[in-house]
Design a protein around this motif. Structure first.
Motif, short mmCIF file in Angstrom:
data_model
loop_
_atom_site.label_atom_id
_atom_site.label_comp_id
_atom_site.label_asym_id
_atom_site.label_seq_id
_atom_site.Cartn_x
_atom_site.Cartn_y
_atom_site.Cartn_z
N ILE A 155 0.82 -1.20 0.00
CA ILE A 155 0.00 0.00 0.00
C ILE A 155 0.86 1.26 0.00
CG2 ILE A 155 -1.71 1.32 1.33
CD1 ILE A 155 -2.88 -1.30 2.26
N TRP A 156 1.97 1.23 0.76
CA TRP A 156 2.85 2.39 0.80
C TRP A 156 3.46 2.67 -0.57
CZ3 TRP A 156 2.76 6.13 4.07
CH2 TRP A 156 2.42 5.91 5.40
N LEU B 28 3.68 6.19 -5.36
CA LEU B 28 3.60 6.41 -6.80
C LEU B 28 2.64 7.53 -7.20
CD1 LEU B 28 3.54 2.70 -8.07
CD2 LEU B 28 5.42 4.33 -8.26
N GLN B 29 1.76 7.93 -6.30
CA GLN B 29 0.78 8.95 -6.63
C GLN B 29 1.39 10.34 -6.80
OE1 GLN B 29 -3.01 8.77 -4.39
NE2 GLN B 29 -2.33 6.79 -3.62
N THR B 30 2.53 10.58 -6.17
CA THR B 30 3.16 11.92 -6.26
C THR B 30 4.63 11.86 -6.63
OG1 THR B 30 3.51 11.85 -3.86
CG2 THR B 30 1.57 13.05 -4.65
N VAL B 31 5.16 10.68 -6.90
CA VAL B 31 6.60 10.55 -7.13
C VAL B 31 7.05 11.24 -8.41
CG1 VAL B 31 6.52 8.38 -8.44
CG2 VAL B 31 8.50 8.89 -6.97
N ALA B 32 6.13 11.54 -9.31
CA ALA B 32 6.51 12.19 -10.57
C ALA B 32 6.63 13.71 -10.44
CB ALA B 32 5.48 11.85 -11.65
N TRP B 33 6.68 14.23 -9.21
CA TRP B 33 6.75 15.67 -9.01
C TRP B 33 7.93 16.36 -9.72
CZ3 TRP B 33 11.09 17.63 -6.65
CH2 TRP B 33 11.86 16.73 -5.91
N PRO B 34 9.09 15.71 -9.93
CA PRO B 34 10.19 16.42 -10.61
C PRO B 34 9.86 16.86 -12.04
CG PRO B 34 11.05 14.51 -9.43
CD PRO B 34 9.55 14.39 -9.42
N ILE B 35 8.82 16.25 -12.65
CA ILE B 35 8.44 16.65 -14.01
C ILE B 35 8.08 18.14 -14.05
CG2 ILE B 35 6.71 16.32 -15.82
CD1 ILE B 35 6.61 13.39 -15.10
N ASN B 36 7.57 18.65 -12.94
CA ASN B 36 7.19 20.07 -12.90
C ASN B 36 8.38 21.00 -13.06
OD1 ASN B 36 4.40 19.83 -12.61
ND2 ASN B 36 4.53 19.58 -10.40
N GLU C 147 5.60 26.10 -8.33
CA GLU C 147 6.44 25.97 -7.14
C GLU C 147 5.64 25.35 -5.99
OE1 GLU C 147 9.32 29.86 -7.94
OE2 GLU C 147 7.90 29.84 -6.26
N PHE C 148 4.41 25.77 -5.85
CA PHE C 148 3.53 25.23 -4.81
C PHE C 148 3.34 23.73 -5.00
CE2 PHE C 148 -0.51 24.17 -2.88
CZ PHE C 148 -0.50 24.89 -1.69
N GLN C 149 3.07 23.30 -6.23
CA GLN C 149 2.86 21.89 -6.52
C GLN C 149 4.12 21.07 -6.27
OE1 GLN C 149 1.38 21.81 -10.55
NE2 GLN C 149 -0.72 22.22 -9.92
N ILE C 150 5.27 21.61 -6.63
CA ILE C 150 6.53 20.89 -6.44
C ILE C 150 6.78 20.65 -4.96
CG2 ILE C 150 9.05 21.14 -6.56
CD1 ILE C 150 8.70 22.41 -9.29
N VAL C 151 6.57 21.67 -4.14
CA VAL C 151 6.86 21.55 -2.71
C VAL C 151 5.92 20.56 -2.04
CG1 VAL C 151 6.90 22.76 -0.50
CG2 VAL C 151 7.88 23.85 -2.53
N TYR C 152 4.61 20.72 -2.28
CA TYR C 152 3.69 19.85 -1.54
C TYR C 152 3.73 18.41 -2.05
CZ TYR C 152 -0.54 19.12 -4.45
OH TYR C 152 -1.45 18.69 -5.38
N CYS C 153 3.99 18.21 -3.35
CA CYS C 153 4.14 16.85 -3.86
C CYS C 153 5.43 16.21 -3.36
CB CYS C 153 4.12 16.85 -5.38
SG CYS C 153 2.48 17.15 -6.08
N PHE C 154 6.49 17.00 -3.22
CA PHE C 154 7.74 16.48 -2.66
C PHE C 154 7.54 16.04 -1.21
CE2 PHE C 154 11.41 17.47 0.05
CZ PHE C 154 12.31 16.52 -0.42
N VAL C 155 6.84 16.87 -0.43
CA VAL C 155 6.59 16.51 0.97
C VAL C 155 5.73 15.26 1.05
CG1 VAL C 155 5.49 17.28 3.11
CG2 VAL C 155 6.84 18.89 1.77
N ALA C 156 4.69 15.16 0.21
CA ALA C 156 3.83 13.97 0.20
C ALA C 156 4.63 12.73 -0.19
CB ALA C 156 2.67 14.18 -0.76
N THR C 157 5.54 12.88 -1.15
CA THR C 157 6.38 11.75 -1.56
C THR C 157 7.33 11.36 -0.45
OG1 THR C 157 6.27 12.52 -3.85
CG2 THR C 157 7.98 10.91 -3.32
N LEU C 158 7.89 12.35 0.24
CA LEU C 158 8.78 12.07 1.37
C LEU C 158 8.03 11.34 2.48
CD1 LEU C 158 11.55 12.45 2.70
CD2 LEU C 158 10.75 14.67 3.56
N PHE C 159 6.79 11.75 2.72
CA PHE C 159 5.92 11.09 3.70
C PHE C 159 5.77 9.60 3.35
CE2 PHE C 159 1.75 9.59 5.05
CZ PHE C 159 1.66 10.03 6.36
#
Length: 243
Positions: free
Chosen positions: A43-44, A49-57, A216-228
């Motif tokens: 599950i983790w 995988l739901q936010t791991v593609a954040w670097p595309i931004n 920038e907002f999307q990159i930061v919050y998706c990075f934090v979600a991916t780190l979580f």
């Protein structure tokens, strides 16, 4: 200073983002559910995988930065900033990212236990949660259309709950099915909370809400979600399974 974007370019960007959003919303639950149907149990990993593609931004962000630099050079203005987000907005975005991490986990757990049709209907109730939290947080004014939509979706979820055993996957316990039902509703509620909070952040931001700022907002919050999710994968030894 952010260069002015033409009306035509705004429409093009809106269409492109709408297409990406539609593809993601329709395809993501099918792919995640297929993973669990084929024997997947991580599950983790699904959450990650739901936010791991954040670097595309970073691609459109880099293009936007170069465009701003070119525009400012043409106007003899050397005030281009690499980062538009203020420290206060940055800290608020981290909080949104943590909430998104919890949302992703709840969503992945629900998909693992429920059929796509059921989870899809439950996730659609996020409209009701969004309307409720928007009324509380940003004082959203209701219209007849929004009230009608919220009412129909809420009734649909209630009817589904009353007949929750009808689409229970074969071999799955009633306890896991109910837990998946609850987790999916939790994901919808958290999503409904995140949207008004983001709008509140935009309203409180003492700066222009530009395309670059949103990226920038999307990159930061998706990075934090991916780190979580990454921390959860490390604790659950999911990386060892992948390797």
């Amino acid at each position: 200073m952010e260069p002015q974007v033409s009306s035509r370019m705004k429409k093009i960007l809106l269409i492109i983002n709408s297409i990406f959003l539609a593809v993601g919303i329709c395809g993501a639950p099918l792919i995640i559910r297929l993973y669990f149907i084929k024997g997947g149990k991580r599950i983790w990993l699904s959450c990650w995988l739901q936010t791991v593609a954040w670097p595309i931004n970073f691609i459109p962000l880099a293009i936007s930065y170069l465009y701003r630099c070119k525009n400012n050079n043409n106007n003899n203005n050397n005030s281009s900033k690499l980062i538009l987000m203020t420290p206060q907005i940055f800290m608020a975005t981290i909080g949104i990212g943590i909430l998104q991490g919890f949302t992703n986990y709840s969503y992945a757990y629900g998909i693992a236990e429920l059929p796509v049709s059921t989870s899809g209907l439950l996730c659609s109730t996020q409209l009701a949660f969004t309307a409720f939290f928007a009324f509380i947080i940003v004082r959203l004014k209701f219209t007849s259309y929004s009230v009608n939509s919220v009412f129909l979706l809420t009734i649909g979820a209630v009817i589904l709950a009353l007949h929750s055993g009808g689409d229970q996957p074969e071999g799955e316990s009633k306890k896991l099915y109910i837990l998946g039902f609850i987790m999916t509703l939790a994901a919808a509620a958290l999503t409904g909370l995140i949207f008004p909070l983001v709008e509140l952040i935009y309203k409180k931001a003492q700066q222009a809400i530009t395309y670059t700022f949103v990226l920038e907002f999307q990159i930061v919050y998706c990075f934090v979600a991916t780190l979580f999710s990454t921390i959860g994968m490390i604790i659950n030894n999911d990386f060892q399974v992948i390797i």
